[in-house]
Design a protein around this motif. Structure first.
Motif, mmCIF file in Angstrom:
data_model
loop_
_atom_site.group_PDB
_atom_site.id
_atom_site.type_symbol
_atom_site.label_atom_id
_atom_site.label_comp_id
_atom_site.label_asym_id
_atom_site.label_seq_id
_atom_site.Cartn_x
_atom_site.Cartn_y
_atom_site.Cartn_z
ATOM 1 N N UNK A 1 9.651 2.897 -9.111
ATOM 2 C CA UNK A 1 7.931 2.400 -8.530
ATOM 3 C C UNK A 1 8.813 0.865 -8.049
ATOM 4 N N UNK A 2 7.173 0.631 -6.894
ATOM 5 C CA UNK A 2 8.021 -0.340 -6.441
ATOM 6 C C UNK A 2 6.861 -1.749 -6.527
ATOM 7 N N UNK A 3 6.763 -2.556 -6.348
ATOM 8 C CA UNK A 3 5.657 -3.623 -6.133
ATOM 9 C C UNK A 3 6.359 -4.620 -4.905
ATOM 10 N N UNK A 4 5.396 -4.020 -3.280
ATOM 11 C CA UNK A 4 5.635 -4.902 -2.123
ATOM 12 C C UNK A 4 5.888 -6.238 -1.801
ATOM 13 N N UNK B 1 9.812 -5.895 -6.601
ATOM 14 C CA UNK B 1 10.487 -5.712 -7.256
ATOM 15 C C UNK B 1 10.572 -4.174 -7.833
#
Lengths: 82, 82
Positions: A41-44, A48
């Motif tokens: 899972x990515x938080x641009x 993170x």
């Protein structure tokens, strides 16, 4: 097989394609360490990335991520899941 | 509905029962904010807990965790999943 959550910082602006490419690179060699990466899972915005895996050890997870050029900043064994 | 990964620190020694109790407390009131907590993973050694949820906003996730007595240290929207 124990489960692990690893965390990468500093990935601000990561794209869906970049995340997939990084994940695919891990999948391509994970068998050499008996690691199975399950979901990432990515938080641009904050840069993170979280990766969930099954692996024989924390070190095995670290080695795969290092070899594919994106070492994890943290690797947590997560024996408790609800 | 957007997906979120939140992170709690300082939970060293957390037990399976404590994780379940905290998660159940969240589930009991999550509907009031249209939040759906999906999975929580805990590392008792380093004291880190990760919670995956679907929610209308980061703030909604934070409010539920605050009301149940375990505010999150970080809440990341994770629009990229692979």
């Amino acid at each position: 097989m124990p489960e692990f959550m690893d965390v990468h910082h500093g990935m601000v602006g990561i794209t869906a394609d970049a995340l997939k490419a990084a994940h695919d690179a891990d999948l391509a060699i994970q068998g050499e360490e008996e690691v199975t990466f399950k979901t990432a899972w990515a938080d641009p915005e904050t840069g993170v990335v979280f990766c969930l895996s099954e692996a024989p050890s924390k070190e095995a997870v670290m080695r795969i991520h290092e070899r594919t050029g994106h070492p994890a900043d943290e690797v947590h064994e997560v024996p408790l899941v609800v």
